[in-house]
Design an enzyme around this catalytic site. Sequence first.
Site, PDB file in Angstrom:
ATOM      1  CE  LYS A 192      -0.533  29.831   9.954  1.00 25.52           C
ATOM      2  NZ  LYS A 192      -1.315  29.942  11.223  1.00 25.52           N
ATOM      3  CB  CYS A 210       5.623  15.424   8.508  1.00 23.41           C
ATOM      4  SG  CYS A 210       4.530  16.357   7.404  1.00 23.41           S
TER       5      CYS A 210
END
Length: 339
Positions: free
Chosen positions: A218, A159
Amino acid sequence: MLRVAINGFGRIGRSVLRALYESGKRDQIEIVAVNELSQPEGMAHLLQYDSTHGRFLHKVTHDQEYLYIDLPNGSQDRIRIVHQADISLLPWQSLQVDLVLDCTGVYGSKADGERHIDAGAKKVLFSHPGSADLDNTIIYGVNHDTLLPEHRVVSNGSCTTNCIIPVIKAIDDAFGIESGTITTIHSAMNDQPVIDAYHTDLRRTRAASQSIIPVDTKLHKGIERIFPKFSNKFEAISVRVPTVNVTAMDLSVTINTNVKVNDINQTIVNASQCTLHNIVDYTEAPLVSIDFNHDPHSAIVDGSQTRVSNGHLVKMLVWCDNEWGFANRMLDTALVMKK
């Protein structure tokens, strides 16, 4: 008609199914099956009633084998319910599944995707970044034109990558980005406890509603996967906040060109009306996070919060519904994979 199976009927899996009916894509995609270990009663209830997105507009019923979705013309869509923990044993062959939308968050390697294919599916799209060995990672609106027919195991990114990467692309194309940092201000997720409980991440042992909680991210790796030229040029941190949905992203970039606030904002406006139409939106209204709940865009730039320091350091605030926007992009990518 693209025959799709959903593996995992949690927040994203249910949002994908609901978005299919709300987006007008039902004439192009048919959901033929859902694999979920929970019982049909709970599956139907949580599809019908959602604390975040409200009541589903279509009546949902069920028996032990199918979910039934009532349509305005009086007919019903019938979706097969499967309860299979071993993805290599899923009945994709007999159901003639073209594409699996794997929304479990558990699987994400090339080998995992090939297990779906060995079970009879033609292609697989993961709902999270997955491993580096996948055939492709798609951020719809940015690189979906790189999909090839032979790409069978694909990631839809995350997202947050779907939110920030289109904005990065628009700014980089216009002005050239040297480097950047991002702070993700993310709503709470279901890996956080209601009250303090054990977790391997000690910060996530703490009650989700009581604190702002830093978590690992990440995101910078996701940016590098799409834009290799930005290797070691972006860094990111993330915090979880006590809201149930909608994420804000604080983007700071150093650019090559001397700019003013209006230059940045106009670039986003132009992109939202052209190359990133329906992907990026723009607003200057005095809105708060809940106002972006159920927004289908990948990103909404709040132009009232754009700042420029010394002509080259740019700060932007970008919103997204981290569930609904992403679910809509899953459907967009699915249709490209069909081609």
